[in-house]
Design a protein around this motif. Structure first.
Motif, PDB file in Angstrom:
ATOM      1  N   GLU A 159      56.903  23.441  -7.133  1.00 47.00           N
ATOM      2  CA  GLU A 159      58.093  24.180  -7.537  1.00 47.00           C
ATOM      3  C   GLU A 159      57.958  24.809  -8.927  1.00 47.00           C
ATOM      4  O   GLU A 159      58.783  25.634  -9.323  1.00 47.00           O
ATOM      5  CB  GLU A 159      59.314  23.258  -7.532  1.00 47.00           C
ATOM      6  CG  GLU A 159      59.657  22.661  -6.173  1.00 47.00           C
ATOM      7  CD  GLU A 159      58.737  21.511  -5.793  1.00 47.00           C
ATOM      8  OE1 GLU A 159      58.045  20.950  -6.686  1.00 47.00           O
ATOM      9  OE2 GLU A 159      58.683  21.169  -4.592  1.00 47.00           O
ATOM     10  N   THR A 160      56.943  24.432  -9.690  1.00 42.34           N
ATOM     11  CA  THR A 160      56.795  24.935 -11.055  1.00 42.34           C
ATOM     12  C   THR A 160      56.407  26.407 -11.052  1.00 42.34           C
ATOM     13  O   THR A 160      55.490  26.818 -10.346  1.00 42.34           O
ATOM     14  CB  THR A 160      55.733  24.126 -11.820  1.00 42.34           C
ATOM     15  OG1 THR A 160      56.093  22.752 -11.807  1.00 42.34           O
ATOM     16  CG2 THR A 160      55.622  24.596 -13.262  1.00 42.34           C
ATOM     17  N   GLU A 161      57.096  27.201 -11.859  1.00 40.47           N
ATOM     18  CA  GLU A 161      56.764  28.622 -11.996  1.00 40.47           C
ATOM     19  C   GLU A 161      55.659  28.770 -13.039  1.00 40.47           C
ATOM     20  O   GLU A 161      55.827  28.394 -14.203  1.00 40.47           O
ATOM     21  CB  GLU A 161      57.994  29.427 -12.417  1.00 40.47           C
ATOM     22  CG  GLU A 161      57.725  30.919 -12.544  1.00 40.47           C
ATOM     23  CD  GLU A 161      58.963  31.692 -12.963  1.00 40.47           C
ATOM     24  OE1 GLU A 161      58.794  32.848 -13.420  1.00 40.47           O
ATOM     25  OE2 GLU A 161      60.081  31.151 -12.850  1.00 40.47           O
ATOM     26  N   LEU A 162      54.536  29.331 -12.618  1.00 34.72           N
ATOM     27  CA  LEU A 162      53.398  29.514 -13.507  1.00 34.72           C
ATOM     28  C   LEU A 162      53.324  30.964 -13.961  1.00 34.72           C
ATOM     29  O   LEU A 162      53.460  31.881 -13.155  1.00 34.72           O
ATOM     30  CB  LEU A 162      52.092  29.131 -12.798  1.00 34.72           C
ATOM     31  CG  LEU A 162      51.990  27.691 -12.266  1.00 34.72           C
ATOM     32  CD1 LEU A 162      50.666  27.492 -11.533  1.00 34.72           C
ATOM     33  CD2 LEU A 162      52.131  26.681 -13.396  1.00 34.72           C
ATOM     34  N   GLY A 163      53.068  31.174 -15.250  1.00 35.70           N
ATOM     35  CA  GLY A 163      52.973  32.522 -15.790  1.00 35.70           C
ATOM     36  C   GLY A 163      51.609  33.140 -15.585  1.00 35.70           C
ATOM     37  O   GLY A 163      50.788  32.661 -14.791  1.00 35.70           O
ATOM     38  N   TYR A 164      51.337  34.190 -16.338  1.00 29.24           N
ATOM     39  CA  TYR A 164      50.088  34.924 -16.212  1.00 29.24           C
ATOM     40  C   TYR A 164      48.952  34.184 -16.924  1.00 29.24           C
ATOM     41  O   TYR A 164      49.116  33.686 -18.033  1.00 29.24           O
ATOM     42  CB  TYR A 164      50.246  36.328 -16.815  1.00 29.24           C
ATOM     43  CG  TYR A 164      48.959  37.112 -16.876  1.00 29.24           C
ATOM     44  CD1 TYR A 164      48.409  37.660 -15.722  1.00 29.24           C
ATOM     45  CD2 TYR A 164      48.279  37.279 -18.083  1.00 29.24           C
ATOM     46  CE1 TYR A 164      47.208  38.364 -15.757  1.00 29.24           C
ATOM     47  CE2 TYR A 164      47.088  37.979 -18.135  1.00 29.24           C
ATOM     48  CZ  TYR A 164      46.560  38.520 -16.978  1.00 29.24           C
ATOM     49  OH  TYR A 164      45.369  39.206 -17.027  1.00 29.24           O
ATOM     50  N   ASN A 165      47.807  34.082 -16.253  1.00 30.67           N
ATOM     51  CA  ASN A 165      46.576  33.592 -16.867  1.00 30.67           C
ATOM     52  C   ASN A 165      46.756  32.220 -17.520  1.00 30.67           C
ATOM     53  O   ASN A 165      46.291  31.973 -18.636  1.00 30.67           O
ATOM     54  CB  ASN A 165      46.088  34.610 -17.917  1.00 30.67           C
ATOM     55  CG  ASN A 165      44.627  34.399 -18.298  1.00 30.67           C
ATOM     56  OD1 ASN A 165      43.828  33.962 -17.481  1.00 30.67           O
ATOM     57  ND2 ASN A 165      44.288  34.721 -19.532  1.00 30.67           N
ATOM     58  N   VAL A 166      47.387  31.314 -16.811  1.00 29.20           N
ATOM     59  CA  VAL A 166      47.670  29.984 -17.358  1.00 29.20           C
ATOM     60  C   VAL A 166      46.389  29.227 -17.682  1.00 29.20           C
ATOM     61  O   VAL A 166      46.317  28.508 -18.687  1.00 29.20           O
ATOM     62  CB  VAL A 166      48.548  29.179 -16.372  1.00 29.20           C
ATOM     63  CG1 VAL A 166      48.598  27.703 -16.754  1.00 29.20           C
ATOM     64  CG2 VAL A 166      49.958  29.743 -16.338  1.00 29.20           C
ATOM     65  N   ILE A 167      45.338  29.378 -16.857  1.00 26.65           N
ATOM     66  CA  ILE A 167      44.115  28.586 -17.042  1.00 26.65           C
ATOM     67  C   ILE A 167      42.894  29.466 -17.324  1.00 26.65           C
ATOM     68  O   ILE A 167      41.763  29.105 -16.980  1.00 26.65           O
ATOM     69  CB  ILE A 167      43.842  27.674 -15.836  1.00 26.65           C
ATOM     70  CG1 ILE A 167      43.690  28.520 -14.557  1.00 26.65           C
ATOM     71  CG2 ILE A 167      44.931  26.624 -15.682  1.00 26.65           C
ATOM     72  CD1 ILE A 167      42.965  27.800 -13.439  1.00 26.65           C
ATOM     73  N   GLY A 168      43.077  30.620 -17.946  1.00 27.10           N
ATOM     74  CA  GLY A 168      41.948  31.493 -18.246  1.00 27.10           C
ATOM     75  C   GLY A 168      40.905  30.813 -19.126  1.00 27.10           C
ATOM     76  O   GLY A 168      41.221  29.969 -19.960  1.00 27.10           O
ATOM     77  N   HIS A 169      39.640  31.161 -18.901  1.00 31.16           N
ATOM     78  CA  HIS A 169      38.527  30.626 -19.695  1.00 31.16           C
ATOM     79  C   HIS A 169      38.474  29.103 -19.649  1.00 31.16           C
ATOM     80  O   HIS A 169      38.376  28.428 -20.676  1.00 31.16           O
ATOM     81  CB  HIS A 169      38.607  31.107 -21.149  1.00 31.16           C
ATOM     82  CG  HIS A 169      38.479  32.588 -21.290  1.00 31.16           C
ATOM     83  ND1 HIS A 169      37.285  33.264 -21.141  1.00 31.16           N
ATOM     84  CD2 HIS A 169      39.404  33.553 -21.532  1.00 31.16           C
ATOM     85  CE1 HIS A 169      37.470  34.554 -21.297  1.00 31.16           C
ATOM     86  NE2 HIS A 169      38.754  34.768 -21.531  1.00 31.16           N
ATOM     87  N   THR A 170      38.556  28.558 -18.440  1.00 37.41           N
ATOM     88  CA  THR A 170      38.413  27.116 -18.223  1.00 37.41           C
ATOM     89  C   THR A 170      37.367  26.887 -17.143  1.00 37.41           C
ATOM     90  O   THR A 170      37.042  27.779 -16.360  1.00 37.41           O
ATOM     91  CB  THR A 170      39.736  26.479 -17.757  1.00 37.41           C
ATOM     92  OG1 THR A 170      40.109  27.054 -16.492  1.00 37.41           O
ATOM     93  CG2 THR A 170      40.855  26.698 -18.766  1.00 37.41           C
TER      94      THR A 170
END
Length: 272
Positions: A159-170
């Motif tokens: 149900e969590t709303e995730l924004g843009y590029n939350v996990i970039g460069h991981t």
């Protein structure tokens, strides 16, 4: 706020009575840093107040957010380079924009069970290897965990709303099935977020889902083993992680695979 040594770490006890971040002093330090990249810190032309401000922030190795604090203000611990651990009281609901940005030593977070909002770039370029978003969290804003290069486990409620590029460069994004450009980005952010939420939600990964929950319970794990057998511990998900890895990485879990198997066998024998 007060400072003491806990478990060998210089620890800031944050009670919300004082803002730890001073924008004016921070800009004074940054301006001098840009102007004197190749000179020694001792030679920088800083006010005594600024030097004391910076030295104090760099002394902190652990932050304990005390009971009663509901919000971590924007930029609170920006560039506190030596913070390794953060422990949130369960009263914390909101973590502001850039609250822990560039805390490059940060490897451990014990979340508030009440957290509802994680702001933009909140943990930008830290050193987390796993993140277990609590079930009440409704929003994780853009770039919240960008640059945590060792991040391989990210568990979030559907149900969590995730924004843009939350996990970039991981590591997690690099190991994903998505094609990335030279900057490590992909255009299909919605598809990445859907993939993140469903890494363990296929029924065949039910043990993963249980072990990756915010507070794994032995009884729930037993019920999955009843259906799937102990071999379910050897089954890796789509990114090559076994269920016991979640147990090992989850700061809320004091269970271990061997203990669970021993207890389960004893249960089957009628000894517990």
């Amino acid at each position: 706020m007060r400072v003491a040594t806990v478990d060998g770490l210089v620890t800031l006890f944050y009670d919300g009575s004082k803002e730890p971040y001073n924008e004016e002093l921070h800009h004074e330090f940054q301006d001098e840093w840009y102007n004197r990249l190749n000179s020694k810190y001792e030679e920088w032309n800083l006010s005594e107040e600024c030097r004391n401000y910076w030295n104090e922030r760099q002394s902190w190795e652990q932050v304990i957010i005390e009971e009663g604090v509901k919000e971590i203000p924007d930029s609170s611990f920006l560039s506190c380079l030596n913070i390794k651990r953060v422990v949130f009281a369960n009263t914390v609901i909101r973590i502001g924009t850039s609250a822990f940005v560039h805390c490059q030593s940060l490897v451990y977070i014990r979340w508030s069970a009440s957290i509802e909002f994680i702001g933009r770039q909140a943990f930008f370029y830290c050193n987390l290897s796993s993140v277990f978003i609590p079930p009440r969290c409704t929003t994780v804003e853009s770039c919240a965990f960008v640059g945590n290069k060792n991040l391989a486990i990210f568990s979030t409620p559907l149900e969590t709303e995730l924004g843009y590029n939350v996990i970039g460069h991981t590591k997690l994004l690099n190991d994903s099935p998505f094609e990335l450009d030279s900057d490590g980005h992909t255009a299909d952010n919605a598809a990445i977020n859907e993939w993140l939420k469903n890494i363990n939600n296929d029924d065949k990964y039910s043990l993963h889902r249980t072990c990756a929950s915010h507070q794994p319970l032995k009884e729930v794990i037993f019920s999955v083993i009843d259906k799937k057998g102990l071999g379910a511990f050897k089954e890796k998900n789509g990114i090559g992680i076994s269920p016991s890895r979640y147990l090992k990485e989850n700061p809320y879990c004091d269970l271990r695979e061997l203990e669970i198997i021993q207890d389960y066998v004893m249960k089957m024998m009628g000894e517990i």
